[in-house]
Design a protein around this motif. Structure first.
Motif, PDB file in Angstrom:
ATOM      1  N   THR A 118      49.715   8.189  12.480  1.00  0.00           N
ATOM      2  CA  THR A 118      50.869   7.608  13.155  1.00  0.00           C
ATOM      3  C   THR A 118      51.533   8.620  14.065  1.00  0.00           C
ATOM      4  O   THR A 118      51.894   8.306  15.204  1.00  0.00           O
ATOM      5  CB  THR A 118      51.892   7.097  12.114  1.00  0.00           C
ATOM      6  OG1 THR A 118      51.230   6.179  11.250  1.00  0.00           O
ATOM      7  CG2 THR A 118      53.056   6.416  12.774  1.00  0.00           C
ATOM      8  N   CYS A 153      53.042  -4.471  14.210  1.00  0.00           N
ATOM      9  CA  CYS A 153      52.664  -3.242  13.533  1.00  0.00           C
ATOM     10  C   CYS A 153      51.315  -2.764  14.061  1.00  0.00           C
ATOM     11  O   CYS A 153      50.630  -3.468  14.792  1.00  0.00           O
ATOM     12  CB  CYS A 153      52.624  -3.432  12.028  1.00  0.00           C
ATOM     13  SG  CYS A 153      51.513  -4.725  11.502  1.00  0.00           S
ATOM     14  N   LEU A 165      48.110   2.872   9.177  1.00  0.00           N
ATOM     15  CA  LEU A 165      47.841   4.238   9.600  1.00  0.00           C
ATOM     16  C   LEU A 165      48.499   5.215   8.627  1.00  0.00           C
ATOM     17  O   LEU A 165      49.565   4.933   8.080  1.00  0.00           O
ATOM     18  CB  LEU A 165      48.390   4.483  11.002  1.00  0.00           C
ATOM     19  CG  LEU A 165      47.528   4.063  12.181  1.00  0.00           C
ATOM     20  CD1 LEU A 165      47.439   2.569  12.295  1.00  0.00           C
ATOM     21  CD2 LEU A 165      48.080   4.633  13.463  1.00  0.00           C
TER      22      LEU A 165
END
Length: 168
Positions: A9, A36, A4
Motif C-alpha cells: 500500500t 478499495c 494489499l
C-alpha cells in the motif's frame, strides 16, 4: 484476490501521489460509494466494495480480473502504473502538460515530449515531477515525468526533452 499489505500500500500510494498529490483520499472515499484496492496475480485492481462482495462467491483461481487495473508490482516489488488508471487519476492531477497535435502521435508511440511539441504546462511544475499528459483538446493521453521545471521550459531549445514518457 487479497487486500494489499502495508508495504504494498505504501509503495503504490507513493507512486500515485506523484501524480495526484493529496487528492489520493478522493480516490478512495468517493460520493458514489467506497472503493478499495485489491491484489490479484501481482496486479492491483481498483474496485467498488459492492462489486467486491459479489465477487466473493468466485474462487481465486477462476477469477481473471475485477474492477479496473491500476498497475502491477514488478518482481523487485516496485509499482508500475498502467494506462487504465488514467481515467481515474486525470481529474485529480496536480501537474498537467498539454502537447500540440503534431506531437500527440509521437507521444502515443512511446517517445518523449520535446519543447517544440509542448503546448502548455501548469505553473510551478518542478523537475522530475509526475505529470498527466493531455492533448490540446483536454483528452488525457498518458503519464509522464517532467524533465525540466516550468521556468526551465521557457529557456531551453526546441529540441530539448521536457517530459519523459512513462505510460500511454
Amino acid at each position: 484476490m487479497r487486500p494489499l499489505t502495508e508495504e504494498e500500500t505504501r509503495v503504490m500510494f507513493e507512486k500515485i501521489a506523484k501524480y495526484i498529490g493529496e487528492n489520493l483520499q478522493l480516490l478512495v472515499d468517493r460520493p458514489d460509494g467506497t472503493y478499495c484496492f485489491r491484489l490479484h496475480n501481482d496486479r492491483v485492481y481498483y474496485v467498488s466494495e459492492n462489486i467486491l462482495k459479489l465477487a466473493a462467491n468466485i474462487s481465486g483461481n477462476k477469477l481473471v480480473s475485477l474492477g479496473t487495473c491500476f498497475g502491477k508490482f514488478t518482481k523487485t516489488h516496485k509499482f508500475r502504473l498502467h494506462v487504465t488508471a488514467l481515467d481515474y487519476l486525470a481529474p485529480y492531477a496536480k501537474h498537467k502538460v498539454w502537447i500540440k497535435p503534431g506531437a500527440e502521435q509521437s507521444f502515443l508511440y512511446g517517445n518523449h515530449v520535446l519543447k517544440s511539441g509542448l503546448g502548455r504546462i501548469t505553473e510551478n511544475t518542478s523537475q522530475y515531477q509526475g505529470v498527466v499528459v493531455y492533448s490540446m483538446a483536454d483528452i488525457p493521453l498518458g503519464f509522464g515525468v517532467a524533465a525540466k521545471s516550468t521556468q526551465d521550459c521557457r529557456k531551453v531549445d526546441p529540441m530539448a526533452i521536457v517530459v519523459f514518457h512513462q505510460t500511454t
